[in-house]
Design a protein around this motif. Structure first.
Motif, PDB file in Angstrom:
ATOM      1  N   TRP A  83     161.804 -82.466  62.797  1.00 51.04           N
ATOM      2  CA  TRP A  83     161.877 -81.449  61.747  1.00 51.04           C
ATOM      3  C   TRP A  83     160.905 -80.294  61.986  1.00 51.04           C
ATOM      4  O   TRP A  83     161.156 -79.169  61.557  1.00 51.04           O
ATOM      5  N   ASP A  84     159.808 -80.559  62.714  1.00 53.39           N
ATOM      6  CA  ASP A  84     158.786 -79.531  62.903  1.00 53.39           C
ATOM      7  C   ASP A  84     159.277 -78.364  63.747  1.00 53.39           C
ATOM      8  O   ASP A  84     158.682 -77.285  63.718  1.00 53.39           O
ATOM      9  N   VAL A  85     160.368 -78.561  64.530  1.00 49.73           N
ATOM     10  CA  VAL A  85     160.858 -77.457  65.360  1.00 49.73           C
ATOM     11  C   VAL A  85     161.473 -76.346  64.517  1.00 49.73           C
ATOM     12  O   VAL A  85     161.663 -75.227  65.004  1.00 49.73           O
ATOM     13  N   PHE A  86     161.788 -76.634  63.265  1.00 50.66           N
ATOM     14  CA  PHE A  86     162.380 -75.633  62.391  1.00 50.66           C
ATOM     15  C   PHE A  86     161.327 -74.795  61.664  1.00 50.66           C
ATOM     16  O   PHE A  86     161.673 -73.855  60.955  1.00 50.66           O
ATOM     17  N   LEU A  87     160.053 -75.163  61.825  1.00 50.08           N
ATOM     18  CA  LEU A  87     158.988 -74.367  61.229  1.00 50.08           C
ATOM     19  C   LEU A  87     158.805 -73.068  62.010  1.00 50.08           C
ATOM     20  O   LEU A  87     159.111 -72.993  63.203  1.00 50.08           O
ATOM     21  N   LYS A  88     158.299 -72.068  61.361  1.00 48.15           N
ATOM     22  CA  LYS A  88     158.121 -70.760  61.980  1.00 48.15           C
ATOM     23  C   LYS A  88     157.169 -70.842  63.166  1.00 48.15           C
ATOM     24  O   LYS A  88     156.047 -71.337  63.045  1.00 48.15           O
ATOM     25  N   GLY A  89     157.636 -70.387  64.317  1.00 43.41           N
ATOM     26  CA  GLY A  89     156.826 -70.373  65.526  1.00 43.41           C
ATOM     27  C   GLY A  89     156.712 -71.716  66.215  1.00 43.41           C
ATOM     28  O   GLY A  89     155.959 -71.848  67.187  1.00 43.41           O
ATOM     29  N   LYS A  90     157.456 -72.751  65.757  1.00 42.65           N
ATOM     30  CA  LYS A  90     157.358 -74.104  66.334  1.00 42.65           C
ATOM     31  C   LYS A  90     158.622 -74.510  67.102  1.00 42.65           C
ATOM     32  O   LYS A  90     158.729 -75.662  67.502  1.00 42.65           O
ATOM     33  N   TRP A  91     159.539 -73.564  67.309  1.00 42.11           N
ATOM     34  CA  TRP A  91     160.803 -73.937  67.964  1.00 42.11           C
ATOM     35  C   TRP A  91     160.563 -74.451  69.375  1.00 42.11           C
ATOM     36  O   TRP A  91     159.833 -73.857  70.169  1.00 42.11           O
ATOM     37  N   ASN A  92     161.207 -75.608  69.689  1.00 42.13           N
ATOM     38  CA  ASN A  92     161.116 -76.214  71.012  1.00 42.13           C
ATOM     39  C   ASN A  92     162.505 -76.732  71.364  1.00 42.13           C
ATOM     40  O   ASN A  92     162.977 -77.726  70.812  1.00 42.13           O
ATOM     41  N   THR A  93     163.153 -76.023  72.292  1.00 42.41           N
ATOM     42  CA  THR A  93     164.537 -76.356  72.631  1.00 42.41           C
ATOM     43  C   THR A  93     164.662 -77.771  73.182  1.00 42.41           C
ATOM     44  O   THR A  93     165.574 -78.519  72.804  1.00 42.41           O
ATOM     45  N   ALA A  94     163.754 -78.153  74.092  1.00 36.89           N
ATOM     46  CA  ALA A  94     163.822 -79.480  74.704  1.00 36.89           C
ATOM     47  C   ALA A  94     163.669 -80.582  73.652  1.00 36.89           C
ATOM     48  O   ALA A  94     164.405 -81.571  73.663  1.00 36.89           O
ATOM     49  N   ARG A  95     162.736 -80.396  72.738  1.00 35.94           N
ATOM     50  CA  ARG A  95     162.523 -81.395  71.681  1.00 35.94           C
ATOM     51  C   ARG A  95     163.728 -81.462  70.739  1.00 35.94           C
ATOM     52  O   ARG A  95     164.130 -82.548  70.317  1.00 35.94           O
ATOM     53  N   PHE A  96     164.325 -80.330  70.441  1.00 35.10           N
ATOM     54  CA  PHE A  96     165.502 -80.300  69.568  1.00 35.10           C
ATOM     55  C   PHE A  96     166.669 -81.037  70.216  1.00 35.10           C
ATOM     56  O   PHE A  96     167.338 -81.864  69.577  1.00 35.10           O
ATOM     57  N   VAL A  97     166.909 -80.758  71.504  1.00 30.89           N
ATOM     58  CA  VAL A  97     168.048 -81.364  72.204  1.00 30.89           C
ATOM     59  C   VAL A  97     167.859 -82.865  72.359  1.00 30.89           C
ATOM     60  O   VAL A  97     168.774 -83.658  72.092  1.00 30.89           O
ATOM     61  N   THR A  98     166.668 -83.288  72.786  1.00 26.30           N
ATOM     62  CA  THR A  98     166.440 -84.715  73.048  1.00 26.30           C
ATOM     63  C   THR A  98     166.451 -85.551  71.777  1.00 26.30           C
ATOM     64  O   THR A  98     166.716 -86.761  71.837  1.00 26.30           O
ATOM     65  N   ASN A  99     166.180 -84.954  70.640  1.00 31.88           N
ATOM     66  CA  ASN A  99     166.178 -85.707  69.382  1.00 31.88           C
ATOM     67  C   ASN A  99     167.523 -85.677  68.670  1.00 31.88           C
ATOM     68  O   ASN A  99     167.938 -86.686  68.094  1.00 31.88           O
ATOM     69  N   TYR A 100     168.186 -84.531  68.704  1.00 27.29           N
ATOM     70  CA  TYR A 100     169.393 -84.397  67.899  1.00 27.29           C
ATOM     71  C   TYR A 100     170.689 -84.537  68.686  1.00 27.29           C
ATOM     72  O   TYR A 100     171.752 -84.728  68.080  1.00 27.29           O
ATOM     73  N   LEU A 101     170.636 -84.451  70.024  1.00 27.19           N
ATOM     74  CA  LEU A 101     171.856 -84.646  70.808  1.00 27.19           C
ATOM     75  C   LEU A 101     172.390 -86.073  70.681  1.00 27.19           C
ATOM     76  O   LEU A 101     173.585 -86.260  70.392  1.00 27.19           O
ATOM     77  N   PRO A 102     171.562 -87.129  70.885  1.00 26.52           N
ATOM     78  CA  PRO A 102     172.092 -88.498  70.691  1.00 26.52           C
ATOM     79  C   PRO A 102     172.544 -88.737  69.255  1.00 26.52           C
ATOM     80  O   PRO A 102     173.525 -89.458  69.019  1.00 26.52           O
ATOM     81  N   PHE A 103     171.841 -88.130  68.304  1.00 22.73           N
ATOM     82  CA  PHE A 103     172.190 -88.295  66.892  1.00 22.73           C
ATOM     83  C   PHE A 103     173.563 -87.712  66.597  1.00 22.73           C
ATOM     84  O   PHE A 103     174.349 -88.291  65.824  1.00 22.73           O
ATOM     85  N   ALA A 104     173.879 -86.567  67.208  1.00 24.81           N
ATOM     86  CA  ALA A 104     175.167 -85.919  66.982  1.00 24.81           C
ATOM     87  C   ALA A 104     176.285 -86.564  67.794  1.00 24.81           C
ATOM     88  O   ALA A 104     177.436 -86.619  67.346  1.00 24.81           O
ATOM     89  N   LEU A 105     175.966 -87.063  68.985  1.00 29.05           N
ATOM     90  CA  LEU A 105     176.997 -87.646  69.840  1.00 29.05           C
ATOM     91  C   LEU A 105     177.582 -88.921  69.261  1.00 29.05           C
ATOM     92  O   LEU A 105     178.749 -89.238  69.493  1.00 29.05           O
ATOM     93  N   PHE A 106     176.768 -89.664  68.525  1.00 30.13           N
ATOM     94  CA  PHE A 106     177.236 -90.949  67.989  1.00 30.13           C
ATOM     95  C   PHE A 106     178.487 -90.790  67.128  1.00 30.13           C
ATOM     96  O   PHE A 106     179.528 -91.411  67.416  1.00 30.13           O
ATOM     97  N   PRO A 107     178.474 -89.975  66.077  1.00 32.11           N
ATOM     98  CA  PRO A 107     179.703 -89.828  65.268  1.00 32.11           C
ATOM     99  C   PRO A 107     180.808 -89.097  66.010  1.00 32.11           C
ATOM    100  O   PRO A 107     182.005 -89.388  65.796  1.00 32.11           O
ATOM    101  N   ILE A 108     180.437 -88.151  66.884  1.00 33.10           N
ATOM    102  CA  ILE A 108     181.465 -87.406  67.617  1.00 33.10           C
ATOM    103  C   ILE A 108     182.279 -88.348  68.502  1.00 33.10           C
ATOM    104  O   ILE A 108     183.520 -88.341  68.490  1.00 33.10           O
TER     105      ILE A 108
END
Length: 301
Positions: free
Chosen positions: A226-251
């Motif tokens: 959740w911290d990647v959504f804070l202002k100035g805290k965006w981290n693409t690698a952290r976003f992908v590695t955390n939310y890609l498996p989460f999204a792939l499961f239902p897909i």
């Protein structure tokens, strides 16, 4: 929370091993009950002792440092000042890593073999040796071990963080699937009037523990980065590695449902009898231990 989940991932291996275990109706429930003992002993007690040895304001507890020097176990060894202890800890860590790797290789190869048998993976993974070893699945799963060589560069800690995040989220979603499957299993038993107390193992906390886990897992995965959504805290690698498996499961789940056209089985139509006779026929009472050594070994495993 995801790092804590990463450490606990693997306790479900007991269920996968049931397919090749001797006397599963006796040994699998025993193994499940002893998982709690190991968790309390190695995780809870170990963390408690480390907390007593390492002060919370220790300068080496720098979470931004991505090498092993930030490990509280390493700090505890240095603080204790006992000669030879670091080598002993390294040996224990290596043996633990070897054990974890062998367990993961077993589960991944058997899971891939099972998917191939059900038509959800290429048929080439069905090939086995004369002794029944699914060697193609084992070889394919073993190939991922070469990713360990990514640890020889300076960014090894960062890469390890990526893999641990993905593994933790994937493991949590696996647990979510197990809990969802159990709730369906519970409804099937209830619909057909089957008494859960007659099963080889039945937890008194279910089905409420399963419902609690379903909700908790979704919350943990949803707020894992959740911290990647804070202002100035965006981290693409952290976003992908955390939310890609989460999204792939239902897909992947809904894609499989769409192409296979497989509806949900009604609780009243669930089959709890196929294969049960063979399992019960393979069940036997093991002889009592003859000496102290055998008694200790039977308690240990």
């Amino acid at each position: 929370m995801t790092q804590a989940a990463f450490s606990f991932i693997g306790t479900e291996i007991v269920a996968i091993a049931a397919g090749e275990a001797k006397n599963p109706r006796r040994n699998v429930p025993r193994a499940i009950k002893r998982v709690y003992i190991r968790i309390l002993l190695f995780y809870v007690l170990g963390t408690f002792i480390i907390g007593l040895i390492v002060p919370s304001n220790h300068p080496s507890l720098d979470l931004t440092n991505h090498d092993a020097a930030a490990s509280p176990f390493v700090i505890a060894i240095k603080t204790a000042g006992i000669k030879g202890l670091p080598s002993l800890i390294n040996a224990c860590l290596l043996s633990s890593a070897w054990s974890a790797a062998s367990s993961d290789l077993y589960t991944s190869s058997r899971a891939l073999y099972g998917l191939a048998l059900s038509g959800q993976a290429p048929k080439v993974f069905i090939k086995t040796s004369k002794s029944g070893l699914p060697w193609v699945s084992v070889a394919f799963s073993s190939a991922f071990a070469f990713l360990a060589y990514m640890g020889i560069n300076e960014g090894a800690g960062t890469v390890f963080g990526w893999f641990s995040d993905m593994t933790a989220i994937a493991g949590l979603m696996t647990w979510w699937g197990i809990c969802f499957t159990y709730t369906r299993f519970y409804k099937g038993l209830k619909s057909q009037g089957i008494d859960r107390s007659k099963l080889p193992y039945a937890s008194k906390l279910n089905p409420y523990a399963a419902y609690y886990a379903l909700v908790s897992i979704l919350i943990i995965c949803l707020f894992s980065a959740w911290d990647v959504f804070l202002k100035g805290k965006w981290n693409t690698a952290r976003f992908v590695t955390n939310y890609l498996p989460f999204a792939l499961f239902p897909i992947l789940y809904f894609i499989a449902r769409y192409f296979n056209k497989t509806p949900l089985v009604k609780p009243s139509e669930m089959d709890f009898q196929t294969g049960l006779a063979e399992i019960e026929a393979a069940t036997y009472d093991e002889p009592p231990p003859r000496n102290i050594v055998e008694k200790f070994w039977s308690k240990l495993i």
